[in-house]
Design an enzyme around this catalytic site. Structure first.
Site, short mmCIF file in Angstrom:
data_model
loop_
_atom_site.label_atom_id
_atom_site.label_comp_id
_atom_site.label_asym_id
_atom_site.label_seq_id
_atom_site.Cartn_x
_atom_site.Cartn_y
_atom_site.Cartn_z
N GLY A 1 14.68 23.55 -37.71
CA GLY A 1 15.20 22.18 -37.72
C GLY A 1 16.12 22.21 -38.94
N GLN B 1 21.39 18.78 -45.64
CA GLN B 1 21.08 20.31 -46.15
C GLN B 1 22.55 21.07 -45.67
OE1 GLN B 1 17.56 20.79 -43.38
NE2 GLN B 1 17.02 21.93 -45.04
N CYS C 1 10.68 25.21 -46.07
CA CYS C 1 12.06 24.42 -45.84
C CYS C 1 13.07 25.24 -46.24
CB CYS C 1 12.00 22.97 -46.81
SG CYS C 1 13.64 22.05 -46.61
N LEU C 2 14.12 25.32 -45.43
CA LEU C 2 15.53 26.01 -45.77
C LEU C 2 16.12 25.90 -47.12
CD1 LEU C 2 16.88 26.51 -42.50
CD2 LEU C 2 15.62 28.33 -43.35
N HIS D 1 9.95 15.97 -40.60
CA HIS D 1 10.11 16.68 -41.74
C HIS D 1 11.95 16.38 -41.97
CE1 HIS D 1 10.67 20.71 -44.10
NE2 HIS D 1 11.75 20.34 -43.99
N GLU D 2 12.57 16.66 -40.75
CA GLU D 2 14.06 16.19 -40.79
C GLU D 2 14.27 14.97 -41.17
OE1 GLU D 2 15.47 18.94 -41.17
OE2 GLU D 2 13.92 20.25 -40.23
N HIS E 1 14.19 14.33 -44.51
CA HIS E 1 15.44 14.77 -45.40
C HIS E 1 16.71 13.74 -45.29
CE1 HIS E 1 15.30 18.98 -46.10
NE2 HIS E 1 14.80 19.50 -45.18
ZN ZN Z 1 14.07 20.95 -44.76
#
Ligand code: ZN
Length: 158
Positions: free
Chosen positions: A43, A48, A86-87, A128-129, A132
């Site tokens: 995701g 991000q 998380c990226l 999760h997204e 963000h």
């Molecule tokens: Zn993330």
């Protein structure tokens, strides 16, 4: 596109809802999908890649990509705890309680309102997204002392 990492301030800012869905939004979603796949994520949220707009893409590997604009959670059911990464915070994994099942509504890439039910990993990835989009990261789910310890241990901050 490059993925912003903690503690970049864009990640902490709430993202704005889109008022119209046009080519610009569709192009952003495509860039986000490319970036998600090239980083092997499941995701990605627009902040991000430096855009504080309410756009997310999710693909948990079931052959379906979700492109969601202005997502809103309508219903949550149950609780399930699982470790997440998380990226934008590489190296950090945190156990987070999230709903087992959710119902959301959003706009799709054509500006049409859709509603969707999701469970398990898909529900988790969507939540999760959505976090963000509110400027919330995985470590914001744990208490500040534990957070600081985990961040330091992994080389974040001083
Ligand atoms: Zn993330």
């Amino acid at each position: 596109m490059e993925i912003l990492r903690y503690p970049n301030s864009v990640l902490k800012r709430p993202s704005a809802a889109l008022l119209t869905v046009g080519n610009e939004a569709r192009e952003m979603l495509e860039k986000m999908a490319e970036t998600m796949y090239s980083n092997r994520g499941i995701g990605l949220a627009a902040p991000q890649i430096g855009i504080n707009k309410q756009l997310i893409v999710v693909d948990i590997g079931d052959g379906r990509i979700l492109r969601l604009i202005n997502p809103l959670v309508l219903k949550k059911e149950g609780k399930e705890e699982m470790e997440e990464g998380c990226l934008s915070v590489p190296g950090i994994y945190i156990s987070i309680k999230r709903p087992k099942k959710i119902k959301i509504k959003a706009l799709n890439e054509n500006g049409q309102e859709i509603s969707l039910e999701a469970a398990g990993l898909l529900a988790r990835a969507i939540m999760h997204e959505i976090d963000h989009l509110r400027g919330k990261l995985i470590m914001d789910h744990i208490n500040p002392i534990k957070r600081l310890r985990i961040l330091r241990k992994n080389g974040y901050g001083k």
